[in-house]
Scaffold this motif. Structure first.
Motif, PDB file in Angstrom:
ATOM      1  N   LEU A  41      -4.139  -6.570  -6.823  1.00 40.11           N
ATOM      2  CA  LEU A  41      -2.737  -5.790  -5.229  1.00 40.11           C
ATOM      3  C   LEU A  41      -1.516  -6.397  -5.097  1.00 40.11           C
ATOM      4  N   ALA A  42      -1.473  -7.527  -5.726  1.00 41.70           N
ATOM      5  CA  ALA A  42      -0.436  -8.379  -6.828  1.00 41.70           C
ATOM      6  C   ALA A  42       0.217  -7.334  -7.368  1.00 41.70           C
ATOM      7  N   ILE A  43      -0.911  -7.001  -9.080  1.00 42.86           N
ATOM      8  CA  ILE A  43      -0.075  -5.975  -9.694  1.00 42.86           C
ATOM      9  C   ILE A  43       0.289  -4.259  -9.042  1.00 42.86           C
ATOM     10  N   VAL A  47       4.256  -8.167  -6.570  1.00 45.28           N
ATOM     11  CA  VAL A  47       4.830  -9.049  -5.958  1.00 45.28           C
ATOM     12  C   VAL A  47       3.690 -10.274  -6.630  1.00 45.28           C
TER      13      VAL A  47
ATOM     14  N   ASP B 318       8.603 -12.209 -13.163  1.00 44.96           N
ATOM     15  CA  ASP B 318       8.281 -11.783 -11.841  1.00 44.96           C
ATOM     16  C   ASP B 318       7.319 -11.244 -11.694  1.00 44.96           C
ATOM     17  N   PRO B 320       4.064  -9.342 -12.385  1.00 43.76           N
ATOM     18  CA  PRO B 320       2.676 -10.303 -12.347  1.00 43.76           C
ATOM     19  C   PRO B 320       1.534  -8.766 -13.484  1.00 43.76           C
ATOM     20  N   SER B 321       2.622  -7.738 -14.119  1.00 43.34           N
ATOM     21  CA  SER B 321       2.182  -6.563 -14.080  1.00 43.34           C
ATOM     22  C   SER B 321       1.602  -6.851 -15.974  1.00 43.34           C
TER      23      SER B 321
END
Lengths: 128, 366
Positions: A41-43, A47, B318, B320-321
């Motif tokens: 979900l962060a990817i 965020v 910042d 995360p990908s």
């Protein structure tokens, strides 16, 4: 679909928690269903992991989710809590502020009432 | 002695392909990205936008007009060794044209939308065919290693290490585990890097659109690119397996270095053609008007222009990908602020590094 706005004054973790709560209240997830992992979900939202983790923790504290290490978040069986005495006041103020903003922007009273009733019906069509 | 024609024209073909790709790329990106800068969706069709494109294309023509005839001359003469240098010159010139165009677009940059969306579903990220298909190339290499191990005594005492341009062996080495298994180890390292990319496309890539028709198009593009990557992995596994067990094969199957030179080129051309046909911003991206009506601000790729160093290298601590969609080009690139991106890059560069090191060491010993 979960939607957040990074420019909003509402903290991002709170927006995530609000969005997920709306999905849970609407019954899109049943007890035992798994939510996306914090990392996934962060990817998707771009965020930090901690922001999503904080939202998940908040929902876990409210009794919606069960968090297990390496297994992610699972939806819990949750019974509707009894009407809290401070409930109306907790929600009345933000609701009043929102309505004032909408009226100030020129939305009609009828439209607001219709929208409010629609939202309640949509949500109550779910698990609650 | 001149190499075969097919080998000689390969650099020229690569040069023509590079020039063609650079000609079309500005039109293959999303309408709200222009030369890797977030712009209003209608900007590319404005007078200013068209003038920048015209200038960029003139520069691409200029550098191609310089490099391609020289590459053709190299193909016809014995100066084929100069070809990689000329291809680098061509690519550098095209990059220079892109960089100048980007600087002209930057004053017209607008901030992308701050709205982010995500599908709240678990387990929707999978490699096409799952891990069974993805592990196939590794199984092939392992089977090949097992075959070599069980037929060790049949492997000749001297092994061919290099062929001349005409396909005649011109360098040999004594049989040893390092020499026999070297192709398989190199292939395993490359495949590991590619599998990480495959996993990354499924798990470490942030989609631009989470749903709707744009989301469906994106997901189709992702599946196609993953399938192509898997096909390349199988080709690499087959090629290196053949190289490894070649000493055990009968004469007619021991050849052909020419095929080795052609295969990567053919795969590259096929991949570029398929990806261009799918369209990074063609069939996959809605027309500018529709985008404008859907969002008050350009959606772009929702990343800040400042995170795109020189317009092509993404560096964002910042985010995360590990992987993101390219802003100029087709496919995906990596977030170089993420340590995993460097690990993948290192694995993919292992083959040229290993080959160069072995050549340098051999010369040093001599």
């Amino acid at each position: 679909m979960l939607r957040i706005d990074l420019a909003s004054r509402v903290p991002v973790y709170e927006q995530i928690a609000n969005g997920l709560r709306a999905e849970l209240v609407a019954g899109r997830f049943g007890p035992g269903d798994r939510l996306p992992t914090v990392r996934a979900l962060a990817i998707d939202l771009g965020v930090h992991h901690n922001t999503v983790a904080q939202a998940y923790r908040q929902l876990a504290e409210e009794g919606w989710l069960e968090l297990k290490r390496h297994r992610g978040a699972t939806v819990r069986e949750r019974h509707r809590p009894s009407n809290r005495p401070d409930g109306p006041e907790t929600f009345a103020r933000p609701l009043r502020e929102l309505l004032a903003k909408a009226l100030a922007q020129g939305l009609s009273r009828q439209m607001l009432i219709r929208e409010l009733m629609d939202s309640v019906h949509r949500l109550e069509g779910g698990v609650l | 002695m001149n190499p075969p024609l097919i080998v000689r024209i390969m650099p020229l073909a690569m040069g023509i392909l590079a020039a063609l790709v650079h000609w079309f790329i500005p039109r293959l990106t999303r309408p709200d990205l222009y030369f890797a800068v977030t712009v209003a969706p209608g900007f590319r069709d404005s007078t200013e936008g068209r003038s920048i494109l015209r200038r960029y294309r003139l520069e691409v023509i200029g550098v191609s007009a310089l490099a391609l005839p020289l590459l053709a001359a190299c193909s016809l003469t014995r100066a084929l060794a100069l070809a990689p240098l000329l291809i680098l010159l061509l690519l550098g010139g095209c990059f220079g044209a892109f960089y100048r165009a980007r600087r002209l677009v930057l004053p017209h940059a607008v901030s992308p939308t701050t709205v982010r969306e995500a599908q709240v579903t678990h387990g929707n990220r999978r490699i096409p065919g799952g891990w069974v298909i993805a592990s196939g190339p590794f199984v092939l290499l392992a089977a090949c290693a097992g075959y070599l191990r069980t037929h060790w005594s049949r492997i000749p005492a001297r092994l061919v290490m290099h062929w001349g341009a005409r396909g005649q062996p011109d360098r040999w080495a004594a049989r040893s585990a390092g020499v026999v298994f070297f192709p398989l180890l190199i292939a395993a390292a490359v495949l590991l890097g590619m599998t990480l990319i495959l996993y990354g496309i499924a798990h470490w890539l942030r989609p631009i659109y989470a749903g709707g028709p744009q989301g469906a198009r994106e997901s189709r593009f992702r599946r196609t690119i993953s399938t192509l990557l898997l096909a390349v992995e199988y080709c690499i596994a087959l090629l290196f397996s053949w190289i490894a067990i070649r000493p055990l094969l009968p004469d007619p199957y021991q050849y052909p270095p020419a095929a080795i030179a052609i295969l990567p080129g053919l795969i590259a051309v096929a991949m570029v053609a398929i990806l261009m046909w799918l369209g990074q911003g063609g069939s996959r991206t809605p027309p500018a008007q529709r985008l404008q009506s859907e969002s008050p601000k350009p959606v772009g790729d929702r990343t800040d222009d400042r995170c795109w160093k020189l317009g092509v290298f993404y560096f964002n601590r910042d985010d995360p990908s590990v992987m993101v969609e390219k802003r100029f080009g087709i496919g995906y690139t990596m977030n170089f602020a993420h340590p995993l991106a460097w690990a993948i890059l290192l694995l993919l560069l292992l083959v040229p590094i290993a080959i160069t090191t072995s050549i340098l060491l051999r010369h040093a010993v001599r």
